[in-house]
Motif scaffolding. Structure first.
Motif, PDB file in Angstrom:
ATOM      1  N   PRO A 238      19.418  13.000 -17.059  1.00 10.35           N
ATOM      2  CA  PRO A 238      19.957  13.904 -18.074  1.00 10.35           C
ATOM      3  C   PRO A 238      21.290  14.496 -17.625  1.00 10.35           C
ATOM      4  O   PRO A 238      21.487  14.807 -16.444  1.00 10.35           O
ATOM      5  CB  PRO A 238      18.875  14.985 -18.195  1.00 10.35           C
ATOM      6  N   ALA A 239      22.221  14.611 -18.575  1.00  8.12           N
ATOM      7  CA  ALA A 239      23.536  15.175 -18.266  1.00  8.12           C
ATOM      8  C   ALA A 239      24.151  15.724 -19.542  1.00  8.12           C
ATOM      9  O   ALA A 239      23.958  15.168 -20.626  1.00  8.12           O
ATOM     10  CB  ALA A 239      24.447  14.115 -17.651  1.00  8.12           C
ATOM     11  N   GLU A 240      24.894  16.820 -19.415  1.00  9.73           N
ATOM     12  CA  GLU A 240      25.650  17.368 -20.538  1.00  9.73           C
ATOM     13  C   GLU A 240      27.002  16.664 -20.571  1.00  9.73           C
ATOM     14  O   GLU A 240      27.906  16.994 -19.807  1.00  9.73           O
ATOM     15  CB  GLU A 240      25.810  18.880 -20.388  1.00  9.73           C
ATOM     16  N   VAL A 241      27.126  15.683 -21.450  1.00 10.75           N
ATOM     17  CA  VAL A 241      28.284  14.798 -21.430  1.00 10.75           C
ATOM     18  C   VAL A 241      29.524  15.512 -21.959  1.00 10.75           C
ATOM     19  O   VAL A 241      29.533  16.055 -23.062  1.00 10.75           O
ATOM     20  CB  VAL A 241      28.015  13.528 -22.259  1.00 10.75           C
ATOM     21  N   ARG A 274      22.996   8.821 -10.036  1.00 11.02           N
ATOM     22  CA  ARG A 274      23.205  10.257  -9.876  1.00 11.02           C
ATOM     23  C   ARG A 274      24.689  10.593  -9.865  1.00 11.02           C
ATOM     24  O   ARG A 274      25.110  11.593 -10.457  1.00 11.02           O
ATOM     25  CB  ARG A 274      22.521  10.743  -8.590  1.00 11.02           C
ATOM     26  N   ALA A 275      25.482   9.752  -9.214  1.00 11.17           N
ATOM     27  CA  ALA A 275      26.929   9.988  -9.179  1.00 11.17           C
ATOM     28  C   ALA A 275      27.527   9.912 -10.578  1.00 11.17           C
ATOM     29  O   ALA A 275      28.346  10.761 -10.970  1.00 11.17           O
ATOM     30  CB  ALA A 275      27.598   8.970  -8.255  1.00 11.17           C
ATOM     31  N   ALA A 276      27.138   8.910 -11.351  1.00  9.03           N
ATOM     32  CA  ALA A 276      27.667   8.755 -12.711  1.00  9.03           C
ATOM     33  C   ALA A 276      27.236   9.922 -13.595  1.00  9.03           C
ATOM     34  O   ALA A 276      28.010  10.387 -14.456  1.00  9.03           O
ATOM     35  CB  ALA A 276      27.199   7.430 -13.307  1.00  9.03           C
ATOM     36  N   ALA A 277      26.010  10.413 -13.412  1.00  7.55           N
ATOM     37  CA  ALA A 277      25.519  11.528 -14.213  1.00  7.55           C
ATOM     38  C   ALA A 277      26.320  12.799 -13.963  1.00  7.55           C
ATOM     39  O   ALA A 277      26.503  13.621 -14.868  1.00  7.55           O
ATOM     40  CB  ALA A 277      24.037  11.774 -13.924  1.00  7.55           C
ATOM     41  N   ILE A 278      26.803  12.973 -12.749  1.00  3.79           N
ATOM     42  CA  ILE A 278      27.661  14.122 -12.448  1.00  3.79           C
ATOM     43  C   ILE A 278      29.053  13.902 -13.037  1.00  3.79           C
ATOM     44  O   ILE A 278      29.648  14.813 -13.624  1.00  3.79           O
ATOM     45  CB  ILE A 278      27.755  14.354 -10.926  1.00  3.79           C
ATOM     46  N   ALA A 279      29.587  12.684 -12.921  1.00  3.78           N
ATOM     47  CA  ALA A 279      30.954  12.403 -13.374  1.00  3.78           C
ATOM     48  C   ALA A 279      31.136  12.682 -14.859  1.00  3.78           C
ATOM     49  O   ALA A 279      32.190  13.171 -15.278  1.00  3.78           O
ATOM     50  CB  ALA A 279      31.320  10.958 -13.056  1.00  3.78           C
ATOM     51  N   VAL A 280      30.126  12.375 -15.688  1.00  2.00           N
ATOM     52  CA  VAL A 280      30.297  12.543 -17.136  1.00  2.00           C
ATOM     53  C   VAL A 280      30.301  14.005 -17.565  1.00  2.00           C
ATOM     54  O   VAL A 280      30.655  14.314 -18.704  1.00  2.00           O
ATOM     55  CB  VAL A 280      29.214  11.776 -17.933  1.00  2.00           C
TER      56      VAL A 280
END
Length: 303
Positions: A238-241, A274-280
């Motif tokens: 989950p990520a707030e894009v 996990r890295a991509a989820a932070i980047a977005v």
């Protein structure tokens, strides 16, 4: 340990809009900014931020954008020893419109188009002594082919096939790690991915072309990949894009860095996700990519 990225470096010109303009329509945008990017440079930054000694092999223009691109790479820990300023040529530029967290990109290759097989040949020994070579398709295809030819059977090859263009199966047979998104996977396999079954079928078709470890990123549906013994599907985190501009590059660069560091495939994929989820959750390209300590939870995410 040495990761060489053979690829593009651009200056991104980014603007946010509430919706995409129709033909002939002018809209007001917000939040314009310049951000060094390019798939090669982004993936090199991701590799370096994940702790892999990383070099970018490519070209920029002899203009202010080229100077800024090189300085920013160095700031993020990427060696620019193999990055050349091409006289009389502009640096590559990407015009990026961000709408609803998704992006639309128009590229002008500039100096990236001057990366030739002969130029790649000039770094033959460096490529053969590397722990891995990472490629994309924002430089001329003959240069990509030459890099794969040099590395095949000697140095592990990571290829992120973006933007998708036809690639000879004889070249794909020299690729170890292949990281298309679902649209690019359809381009190379002819399979429309609607769920896990189709994703696994696409993985099998890619492996039939000689690719050892295909991985298909599926956006908010996660990633499907072959881990050396079986096909695996993992859901996204989950990520707030805010901006997806460098998400795929973050995944690909992190994956390469983790594999070079000796991580098994399943763990490498987990860290890359996990890295991509932070980047977005951050705007821009290279500045949005987290460092390894953030990804592993040793430091709180910044920004």
């Amino acid at each position: 340990m040495k990761l060489i990225v053979v690829g593009s470096a651009n200056m991104d010109m980014v603007m946010t809009t509430e919706r995409v303009p129709e033909a002939g329509e002018t809209l007001h945008g917000t939040g314009f900014f310049l951000s060094p990017g390019g798939k090669g440079a982004n993936q090199a930054v991701a590799g370096a931020k994940m702790g892999a000694p990383t070099w970018l092999l490519g070209k920029v223009g002899d203009d202010i954008f080229g100077q800024s691109i090189s300085a920013n790479l160095a700031r993020h820990g990427v060696s620019t020893d193999y990055l050349t300023a091409e006289p009389g040529v502009s640096s590559g530029v990407a015009a990026i419109t961000v709408c609803g967290g998704n992006n639309r990109i128009i590229l002008a290759g500039g100096a990236n188009d001057k990366v030739t097989p002969e130029y790649v040949d000039g770094f033959r020994e460096e490529i053969l002594s590397a722990s891995a070579v990472m490629l994309q398709l924002e430089i001329p295809l003959p240069a990509v082919y030459r890099a794969v030819e040099l590395a095949k059977g000697r140095t592990p090859v990571f290829l992120n096939p973006a933007p998708a263009v036809p690639i000879d199966d004889s070249v794909l047979d020299g690729v170890d790690y292949f990281t298309p998104n679902e649209i690019e996977a359809r381009f190379y396999t002819g399979i429309q991915i609607r769920g896990t079954e189709e994703a696994f079928a696409a993985l099998d078709r890619l492996r039939a072309k000689g690719i050892r470890f295909p991985l298909i990123t599926l956006g908010d549906k996660g990633v499907a990949y072959f881990n050396g013994s079986r096909n695996v599907h993992k859901m996204s985190l989950p990520a707030e894009v805010v901006d997806t501009t460098a998400a795929g590059d973050t995944f690909s660069g992190t994956l390469a860095a983790m594999i070079v560091a000796g991580k098994p495939m399943d763990e490498a994929v987990d860290i890359a996700q996990r890295a991509a989820a932070i980047a977005v959750t951050r705007p821009g390209a290279q500045d949005s990519i987290p460092v390894l300590a953030e990804v592993l939870g040793e430091n709180p995410p910044r920004g």
